[in-house]
Scaffold this motif. Structure first.
Motif, PDB file in Angstrom:
ATOM      1  N   ARG A  38      19.218  -3.835  41.728  1.00 33.16           N
ATOM      2  CA  ARG A  38      18.068  -3.068  42.844  1.00 33.16           C
ATOM      3  C   ARG A  38      16.966  -4.304  43.009  1.00 33.16           C
ATOM      4  O   ARG A  38      16.583  -4.841  41.944  1.00 33.16           O
ATOM      5  N   PRO A  39      16.537  -4.047  44.409  1.00 31.33           N
ATOM      6  CA  PRO A  39      15.656  -5.221  44.710  1.00 31.33           C
ATOM      7  C   PRO A  39      14.300  -4.875  44.399  1.00 31.33           C
ATOM      8  O   PRO A  39      14.079  -3.711  43.961  1.00 31.33           O
ATOM      9  N   VAL A  40      13.405  -5.731  44.473  1.00 34.27           N
ATOM     10  CA  VAL A  40      11.974  -5.310  44.135  1.00 34.27           C
ATOM     11  C   VAL A  40      11.293  -4.766  45.378  1.00 34.27           C
ATOM     12  O   VAL A  40      10.409  -4.018  45.263  1.00 34.27           O
ATOM     13  N   GLU A  41      11.837  -5.246  46.537  1.00 38.01           N
ATOM     14  CA  GLU A  41      11.449  -4.451  47.808  1.00 38.01           C
ATOM     15  C   GLU A  41      12.694  -4.418  48.923  1.00 38.01           C
ATOM     16  O   GLU A  41      13.577  -5.007  48.744  1.00 38.01           O
ATOM     17  N   SER A  42      12.563  -3.200  49.440  1.00 40.70           N
ATOM     18  CA  SER A  42      13.656  -3.297  50.484  1.00 40.70           C
ATOM     19  C   SER A  42      12.909  -2.375  51.634  1.00 40.70           C
ATOM     20  O   SER A  42      11.885  -1.616  51.632  1.00 40.70           O
ATOM     21  N   GLU A  43      13.749  -2.402  52.961  1.00 41.76           N
ATOM     22  CA  GLU A  43      13.349  -1.779  54.044  1.00 41.76           C
ATOM     23  C   GLU A  43      14.442  -1.303  54.920  1.00 41.76           C
ATOM     24  O   GLU A  43      15.617  -2.128  54.921  1.00 41.76           O
ATOM     25  N   ARG A  44      14.483  -0.136  55.467  1.00 47.26           N
ATOM     26  CA  ARG A  44      15.469   0.257  56.162  1.00 47.26           C
ATOM     27  C   ARG A  44      15.456  -0.392  57.681  1.00 47.26           C
ATOM     28  O   ARG A  44      14.424  -0.602  58.451  1.00 47.26           O
ATOM     29  N   LEU A  45      16.329  -0.738  58.284  1.00 45.39           N
ATOM     30  CA  LEU A  45      16.681  -0.995  59.780  1.00 45.39           C
ATOM     31  C   LEU A  45      18.013  -0.109  60.191  1.00 45.39           C
ATOM     32  O   LEU A  45      19.068  -0.561  60.127  1.00 45.39           O
ATOM     33  N   GLY A  46      17.700   0.998  60.673  1.00 42.45           N
ATOM     34  CA  GLY A  46      18.719   2.091  61.027  1.00 42.45           C
ATOM     35  C   GLY A  46      19.376   2.394  59.596  1.00 42.45           C
ATOM     36  O   GLY A  46      18.739   2.696  58.729  1.00 42.45           O
ATOM     37  N   GLU A  47      20.641   2.208  59.848  1.00 42.52           N
ATOM     38  CA  GLU A  47      21.475   2.386  58.473  1.00 42.52           C
ATOM     39  C   GLU A  47      21.615   1.120  57.599  1.00 42.52           C
ATOM     40  O   GLU A  47      22.506   1.192  56.729  1.00 42.52           O
ATOM     41  N   TRP A  48      21.003  -0.111  57.836  1.00 41.92           N
ATOM     42  CA  TRP A  48      20.894  -1.381  57.157  1.00 41.92           C
ATOM     43  C   TRP A  48      19.918  -1.078  56.192  1.00 41.92           C
ATOM     44  O   TRP A  48      19.129  -0.495  56.718  1.00 41.92           O
ATOM     45  N   GLU A  49      20.065  -1.770  55.275  1.00 47.88           N
ATOM     46  CA  GLU A  49      19.191  -2.003  53.934  1.00 47.88           C
ATOM     47  C   GLU A  49      18.808  -3.472  53.742  1.00 47.88           C
ATOM     48  O   GLU A  49      19.848  -4.143  53.319  1.00 47.88           O
ATOM     49  N   LEU A  50      17.550  -3.864  54.029  1.00 48.57           N
ATOM     50  CA  LEU A  50      17.122  -5.365  54.038  1.00 48.57           C
ATOM     51  C   LEU A  50      16.589  -5.339  52.474  1.00 48.57           C
ATOM     52  O   LEU A  50      15.576  -4.571  52.226  1.00 48.57           O
ATOM     53  N   ARG A  51      17.044  -6.056  51.689  1.00 49.27           N
ATOM     54  CA  ARG A  51      16.599  -6.174  50.194  1.00 49.27           C
ATOM     55  C   ARG A  51      16.322  -7.601  49.800  1.00 49.27           C
ATOM     56  O   ARG A  51      16.876  -8.454  50.340  1.00 49.27           O
ATOM     57  N   ALA A  52      15.037  -7.475  49.031  1.00 46.70           N
ATOM     58  CA  ALA A  52      14.457  -8.734  48.556  1.00 46.70           C
ATOM     59  C   ALA A  52      14.167  -8.633  47.083  1.00 46.70           C
ATOM     60  O   ALA A  52      13.514  -7.610  46.671  1.00 46.70           O
TER      61      ALA A  52
ATOM     62  N   GLY B 221      15.254 -16.002  46.027  1.00 49.12           N
ATOM     63  CA  GLY B 221      15.811 -14.755  45.536  1.00 49.12           C
ATOM     64  C   GLY B 221      16.412 -14.890  44.524  1.00 49.12           C
ATOM     65  O   GLY B 221      17.777 -15.633  44.233  1.00 49.12           O
ATOM     66  N   PHE B 222      16.499 -13.814  43.529  1.00 43.79           N
ATOM     67  CA  PHE B 222      17.319 -13.765  42.343  1.00 43.79           C
ATOM     68  C   PHE B 222      18.602 -12.944  42.671  1.00 43.79           C
ATOM     69  O   PHE B 222      18.635 -11.622  42.936  1.00 43.79           O
ATOM     70  N   THR B 223      19.789 -13.505  42.680  1.00 41.56           N
ATOM     71  CA  THR B 223      20.890 -13.000  43.316  1.00 41.56           C
ATOM     72  C   THR B 223      21.157 -12.589  44.830  1.00 41.56           C
ATOM     73  O   THR B 223      20.231 -11.938  45.324  1.00 41.56           O
ATOM     74  N   ARG B 224      22.309 -13.004  45.280  1.00 37.87           N
ATOM     75  CA  ARG B 224      22.335 -12.562  46.754  1.00 37.87           C
ATOM     76  C   ARG B 224      22.611 -11.038  46.755  1.00 37.87           C
ATOM     77  O   ARG B 224      22.190 -10.716  47.901  1.00 37.87           O
ATOM     78  N   ARG B 225      22.969 -10.449  45.783  1.00 42.13           N
ATOM     79  CA  ARG B 225      23.210  -9.082  45.989  1.00 42.13           C
ATOM     80  C   ARG B 225      21.978  -8.294  46.227  1.00 42.13           C
ATOM     81  O   ARG B 225      21.738  -7.358  46.574  1.00 42.13           O
ATOM     82  N   ALA B 226      20.798  -8.919  45.362  1.00 42.07           N
ATOM     83  CA  ALA B 226      19.451  -8.246  45.502  1.00 42.07           C
ATOM     84  C   ALA B 226      18.612  -9.055  46.963  1.00 42.07           C
ATOM     85  O   ALA B 226      17.441  -8.420  46.897  1.00 42.07           O
TER      86      ALA B 226
END
Length: 388
Positions: free
Chosen positions: A101-115, A152-157
């Motif tokens: 699970r990322p610390v922050e995320s934002e929706r772009l339509g049905e895409w999820e931007l994670r950091a 960023g910690f892990t590309r997955r997040a």
């Protein structure tokens, strides 16, 4: 391969079949070997200028001149699964994302931007390079890390999960992605998948056309959970909701920060954290080392989310490999996951990790799909004006 009533091979695909899964037979390239024909199975991602591009299950693109085609046909979007729990790509992608699970995320339509951004301590006496540098999975620094910079910690997040329509034309969406990660001092990554029904071969092809670079490819495997629990007693394995210094000493990623602990889920059982939705149930396992004060002989992590249990961070002391310690750790975690209602299991493994792949096959896991991280190309720099 398609054969006509007269016994001749036929090409029964056209440019209108772009986006479909196909199998084609082509003439072998001159001097390439004794085989006269070569067969390719994958998703037809383009057919332009007399050239076909087909993306195989592993994400590799194959370029085939139309003039070399001998036969071809459309085949079902994914082969029937004979082993492992049934699951769609979208279900597994969402489950795997909740495990990191990322610390922050934002929706772009049905895409999820994670950091999940963390500061990388500056090494004394070592000047920081002018741009972030990427290291492979398992490297000592976090992805995108340079001494003294944010990473960023892990590309997955720290990547985009594109499960649908971004609500913008692709170029505009990718521009928005680059801006969002640039504001956080991170390189822009898009996580895609290939090899199963509903995966993103067409998006992979579009990213490659735009110069995005595929840096990491791994696979997600699935299997039944109960056989994992039955393979060993889990004797001596200690389970905890948190990680301690000993566990981290065995973990392959060094310099784990508070941000990293949040991504791992340490001290974050189902209750969730302030400002975050309740997450899955996370357990950490450690098999004590031989002597007092030594790092654990083996560790592991399990994320229980509904019917799924996801295994990660299974690490064994190199001096004690091939003693069944990884199996003991996974069995102990599997028992706890069964107690919490899970019945199916998943894990992620890189293509060149033969030891882990052999272990997981023995435990009943099979590949479901491959996933990839594409990195945005470096922005073009304009040429310096000529002096008059």
């Amino acid at each position: 391969m398609e054969i006509s009533a007269t016994g001749r091979l036929e090409v029964r695909i056209t440019p209108s079949d772009v986006g479909k899964r196909v199998v084609v037979r082509r003439l072998g390239e001159p001097g390439a070997g004794p085989e006269k024909f070569t067969d390719t199975v994958g998703v037809l991602t383009s057919w332009d200028g007399g050239v076909l591009m087909i993306t195989r299950r592993d994400g590799e693109s194959v370029r085939i001149p139309q003039s070399a085609l001998v036969a071809g046909k459309v085949v079902p979007s994914a082969p029937a699964r004979r082993r492992g729990p049934a699951a769609s790509y979208a279900e597994l992608a969402r489950i795997a994302a909740r495990a990191w699970r990322p610390v922050e995320s934002e929706r772009l339509g049905e895409w999820e931007l994670r950091a999940a951004v963390q500061d990388v301590p500056h090494d004394e006496g070592t000047p920081a390079p002018p741009a972030p540098a990427e290291r492979p999975e398992g490297a000592e620094r976090p992805e995108g890390a340079v001494s003294g910079r944010r990473a960023g910690f892990t590309r997955r997040a720290n990547s985009v999960l594109p499960l649908g329509d971004p609500g913008l034309p692709l170029d505009a969406a990718l521009d928005a992605v680059r801006r969002w990660y640039g504001e956080r001092g991170l390189p822009a990554y898009v996580q895609t998948a290939t090899g199963a029904e509903g995966t993103q071969e067409l998006l992979c092809a579009e990213l490659e056309r735009r110069g995005w670079v595929r840096e990491v490819t791994a696979e997600l495997w699935t299997g039944a959970l109960a056989p994992v629990a039955d393979r060993a007693e889990g004797a001596g394995v200690v389970l905890s909701r948190t990680v301690d210094d000993a566990w981290l000493a065995r973990y392959r990623r060094k310099g784990v920060s508070e941000v990293a602990l949040r991504v791992l889920g340490s001290e974050s059982p189902r209750s969730g954290e302030a400002g975050r939705e309740p997450g899955p149930s996370v357990w950490f396992a450690a098999l004590p080392g031989a002597g007092a004060g030594e790092p654990p002989a083996a560790i592991g992590r399990c994320v229980v989310d509904g019917r799924w249990a996801g295994f990660a961070a299974v690490e064994v002391d190199p001096a004690r490999r091939r003693q069944g310690l990884a199996t003991e750790v996974m069995a102990a975690l599997a028992r706890r996951a069964l107690d919490e209602g899970a019945s199916a299991a998943w894990l992620q493994v890189e293509a060149d990790n033969e030891g882990a792949r052999a272990l997981y096959r023995a435990l009943g896991f099979v590949p479901h799909h491959a996933y990839h991280h594409y990195r945005a190309p470096e922005p073009e720099t304009s040429a310096a004006p000529e002096r008059s």
